[in-house]
Scaffold this motif. Structure first.
Motif, mmCIF file in Angstrom:
data_model
loop_
_atom_site.group_PDB
_atom_site.id
_atom_site.type_symbol
_atom_site.label_atom_id
_atom_site.label_comp_id
_atom_site.label_asym_id
_atom_site.label_seq_id
_atom_site.Cartn_x
_atom_site.Cartn_y
_atom_site.Cartn_z
ATOM 1 N N GLY A 115 0.821 -1.199 0.000
ATOM 2 C CA GLY A 115 0.000 0.000 0.000
ATOM 3 C C GLY A 115 0.855 1.248 0.000
ATOM 4 O O GLY A 115 1.750 1.397 0.824
ATOM 5 N N ILE A 116 0.618 2.157 -0.945
ATOM 6 C CA ILE A 116 1.354 3.413 -1.056
ATOM 7 C C ILE A 116 0.345 4.544 -1.151
ATOM 8 O O ILE A 116 -0.510 4.513 -2.038
ATOM 9 N N PRO A 117 0.419 5.558 -0.270
ATOM 10 C CA PRO A 117 1.196 5.636 0.966
ATOM 11 C C PRO A 117 0.667 4.609 1.980
ATOM 12 O O PRO A 117 -0.438 4.081 1.810
ATOM 13 N N PRO A 118 1.435 4.351 3.049
ATOM 14 C CA PRO A 118 0.987 3.351 4.022
ATOM 15 C C PRO A 118 -0.214 3.834 4.804
ATOM 16 O O PRO A 118 -0.182 4.890 5.434
ATOM 17 N N ALA A 119 -1.301 3.086 4.758
ATOM 18 C CA ALA A 119 -2.487 3.435 5.537
ATOM 19 C C ALA A 119 -2.245 3.081 6.992
ATOM 20 O O ALA A 119 -1.585 2.088 7.299
ATOM 21 N N PRO A 120 -2.765 3.886 7.932
ATOM 22 C CA PRO A 120 -2.594 3.545 9.349
ATOM 23 C C PRO A 120 -3.308 2.255 9.684
ATOM 24 O O PRO A 120 -4.340 1.925 9.095
ATOM 25 N N VAL A 121 -2.744 1.507 10.609
ATOM 26 C CA VAL A 121 -3.322 0.241 11.042
ATOM 27 C C VAL A 121 -3.983 0.434 12.394
ATOM 28 O O VAL A 121 -3.367 0.985 13.318
ATOM 29 N N VAL A 151 -7.182 17.102 8.819
ATOM 30 C CA VAL A 151 -6.463 15.879 8.485
ATOM 31 C C VAL A 151 -5.811 15.359 9.758
ATOM 32 O O VAL A 151 -5.088 16.083 10.435
ATOM 33 N N ALA A 152 -6.106 14.124 10.095
ATOM 34 C CA ALA A 152 -5.537 13.538 11.303
ATOM 35 C C ALA A 152 -4.035 13.432 11.175
ATOM 36 O O ALA A 152 -3.502 13.238 10.085
ATOM 37 N N PRO A 153 -3.301 13.576 12.306
ATOM 38 C CA PRO A 153 -1.847 13.454 12.249
ATOM 39 C C PRO A 153 -1.442 12.109 11.662
ATOM 40 O O PRO A 153 -1.970 11.070 12.017
ATOM 41 N N GLY A 154 -0.494 12.156 10.732
ATOM 42 C CA GLY A 154 -0.007 10.922 10.136
ATOM 43 C C GLY A 154 -0.839 10.422 8.969
ATOM 44 O O GLY A 154 -0.485 9.429 8.343
ATOM 45 N N THR A 155 -1.973 11.121 8.666
ATOM 46 C CA THR A 155 -2.789 10.684 7.535
ATOM 47 C C THR A 155 -2.082 11.014 6.234
ATOM 48 O O THR A 155 -1.713 12.162 5.995
ATOM 49 N N ARG A 183 3.526 0.385 2.786
ATOM 50 C CA ARG A 183 3.268 -0.700 3.718
ATOM 51 C C ARG A 183 3.284 -2.012 2.949
ATOM 52 O O ARG A 183 2.519 -2.211 2.017
ATOM 53 N N ALA A 184 4.189 -2.914 3.339
ATOM 54 C CA ALA A 184 4.260 -4.249 2.763
ATOM 55 C C ALA A 184 3.711 -5.219 3.801
ATOM 56 O O ALA A 184 4.360 -5.466 4.814
ATOM 57 N N ASP A 185 2.487 -5.721 3.559
ATOM 58 C CA ASP A 185 1.773 -6.508 4.563
ATOM 59 C C ASP A 185 1.626 -5.659 5.818
ATOM 60 O O ASP A 185 0.932 -4.651 5.784
ATOM 61 N N ALA A 186 2.281 -6.026 6.914
ATOM 62 C CA ALA A 186 2.118 -5.285 8.167
ATOM 63 C C ALA A 186 3.304 -4.383 8.479
ATOM 64 O O ALA A 186 3.356 -3.778 9.547
ATOM 65 N N VAL A 187 4.259 -4.241 7.535
ATOM 66 C CA VAL A 187 5.505 -3.525 7.814
ATOM 67 C C VAL A 187 5.569 -2.256 6.979
ATOM 68 O O VAL A 187 5.366 -2.303 5.759
ATOM 69 N N VAL A 188 5.861 -1.114 7.625
ATOM 70 C CA VAL A 188 6.055 0.146 6.911
ATOM 71 C C VAL A 188 7.524 0.248 6.515
ATOM 72 O O VAL A 188 8.418 0.087 7.348
ATOM 73 N N CYS A 189 7.764 0.515 5.228
ATOM 74 C CA CYS A 189 9.129 0.562 4.687
ATOM 75 C C CYS A 189 9.367 1.923 4.039
ATOM 76 O O CYS A 189 8.445 2.639 3.696
ATOM 77 N N GLY A 190 10.657 2.247 3.849
ATOM 78 C CA GLY A 190 11.025 3.486 3.189
ATOM 79 C C GLY A 190 11.568 4.507 4.163
ATOM 80 O O GLY A 190 11.826 4.187 5.328
ATOM 81 N N PRO A 191 11.770 5.743 3.670
ATOM 82 C CA PRO A 191 11.418 6.225 2.327
ATOM 83 C C PRO A 191 12.390 5.745 1.253
ATOM 84 O O PRO A 191 13.566 5.530 1.521
ATOM 85 N N VAL A 192 11.845 5.570 0.049
ATOM 86 C CA VAL A 192 12.637 5.174 -1.114
ATOM 87 C C VAL A 192 12.253 6.055 -2.287
ATOM 88 O O VAL A 192 11.167 6.638 -2.319
ATOM 89 N N GLY A 193 13.148 6.170 -3.261
ATOM 90 C CA GLY A 193 12.853 6.929 -4.469
ATOM 91 C C GLY A 193 12.256 6.069 -5.555
ATOM 92 O O GLY A 193 11.525 6.563 -6.417
ATOM 93 N N THR A 194 12.562 4.790 -5.518
ATOM 94 C CA THR A 194 11.989 3.846 -6.478
ATOM 95 C C THR A 194 11.991 2.451 -5.881
ATOM 96 O O THR A 194 12.850 2.137 -5.037
ATOM 97 N N ARG A 195 11.026 1.652 -6.265
ATOM 98 C CA ARG A 195 10.952 0.270 -5.786
ATOM 99 C C ARG A 195 10.297 -0.566 -6.875
ATOM 100 O O ARG A 195 9.317 -0.148 -7.491
ATOM 101 N N THR A 196 10.847 -1.749 -7.095
ATOM 102 C CA THR A 196 10.310 -2.658 -8.097
ATOM 103 C C THR A 196 9.918 -3.971 -7.438
ATOM 104 O O THR A 196 10.688 -4.522 -6.641
#
Length: 312
Positions: free
Chosen positions: A153-159, A201-205, A273-286
């Motif tokens: 998920g991009i951007p990562p939605a809050p859990v 806008v809620a913080p972190g949204t 967000r990859a499954d349950a893990v927030v990753c980044g920041p990155v400029g590109t990802r494949t």
């Protein structure tokens, strides 16, 4: 790390399978729901010819236990994080192709387990380990060698934060909160309700993003089109399913969808967000879809996320 070995006699249990199991119990599962862990261990020990139970205290011991499984079939008792940790470890060791993983979901974060078709009751899940069928499932592998079983998920939605299992009865499940804290919370709610409601806008949204999304080298959306979100999910037959939600101005914009084996997202540094893990920041990802890359034991006749399988 504690280890316990048990054996079950076939005369005592006529339905016992001649499996040798390595049961690795995640420490978080032991702390959160020790009763479900005990029930699962009892069912597995009674139904398999030989069961070795490992009780690791940290991720390093968890990894060592899986690495020393030998010919035993690995069974993980834990939540989504434990499942992801096991798959990532086997992927890094390049052992996913020859290993069928079994999981007994225990914990509060079980959304991924449910989507894959795993039962979430201790008895039903343990019986599925003993009597189920291995299914080969697709996954995504990114250019940093990370794996995704469910969704990017991009951007990562809050859990949402799960309610504590030890919260007893009472208003809003707060009986375990100290009385003085409940008083403060009540005062804050009273003051907040007396103010005029405002839209904010809620913080972190996450807000709109400008991203280039390419599927098999073809641009689906470019940097000049703000988007509300992007999702990438393993599909069927080794393809990834991509959905881009353009920013809506006035009328609701329809999502853009595409499928392909390779998905590249680039732009200003972004988190995902990859499954349950927030990753980044990155400029590109494949991400590359891998067909049948890992095996999971599921109840007979049940497919991941689709319930009972139907004959074609």
């Amino acid at each position: 790390m504690a280890e316990v070995a048990t054996s079950a006699s076939s005369s005592a249990n006529s339905s016992a399978r001649s499996d040798q199991l390595l049961v690795v119990v995640d420490p978080v599962a032991r702390r959160m729901d020790g009763e479900s862990v005990r029930i699962a261990k009892d069912v597995l020990s009674a139904g398999a010819s030989h069961t070795k139970v490992c009780l690791p205290d940290d991720p390093e011991e968890f990894a060592r236990a899986l690495g020393r499984r030998g010919s035993r079939r690995p069974v993980v008792i834990g939540d989504d994080s434990a499942l992801l940790r096991a798959v990532a470890l086997l992927h890094r060791r390049r052992e996913l192709a020859g290993c069928a993983l079994s999981v007994v979901p225990v914990g509060s974060a079980l959304g991924l387990a449910r989507s894959l078709g795993l039962p979430t009751g201790a008895v039903a899940a343990a019986r599925a380990v003993l009597d189920g069928t291995e299914r080969r499932l697709d996954l995504l592998v990114d250019d940093s060698d990370g794996v995704v079983l469910g969704t990017v998920g991009i951007p990562p939605a809050p859990v949402p934060v799960p309610v504590r299992a030890d919260a007893g009865p009472g208003p809003e499940g707060t009986s375990s909160v100290r009385p003085w804290l409940r008083t403060c919370q009540s005062l804050v709610r009273t003051l907040a309700s007396s103010r005029t409601a405002r839209t904010a806008v809620a913080p972190g949204t996450p807000g709109p993003a400008r991203l280039r999304v390419e599927v098999d080298g073809v641009t689906l959306v470019d940097l000049d089109q703000p988007v509300e979100g992007v999702s990438v999910t393993p599909g069927a037959a080794g393809v990834a399913v991509v959905e881009v939600r353009p920013l809506s101005v006035g009328a609701q914009a329809s999502p853009l969808t595409a499928s392909g084996r390779t998905v590249t997202v680039s732009g200003a540094h972004f988190r995902y967000r990859a499954d349950a893990v927030v990753c980044g920041p990155v400029g590109t990802r494949t991400w590359v879809a891998r067909e049948g890359a890992w095996g999971l034991t599921l109840p007979a006749g049940v497919g991941p996320g689709v319930g009972p399988l139907r004959a074609p």
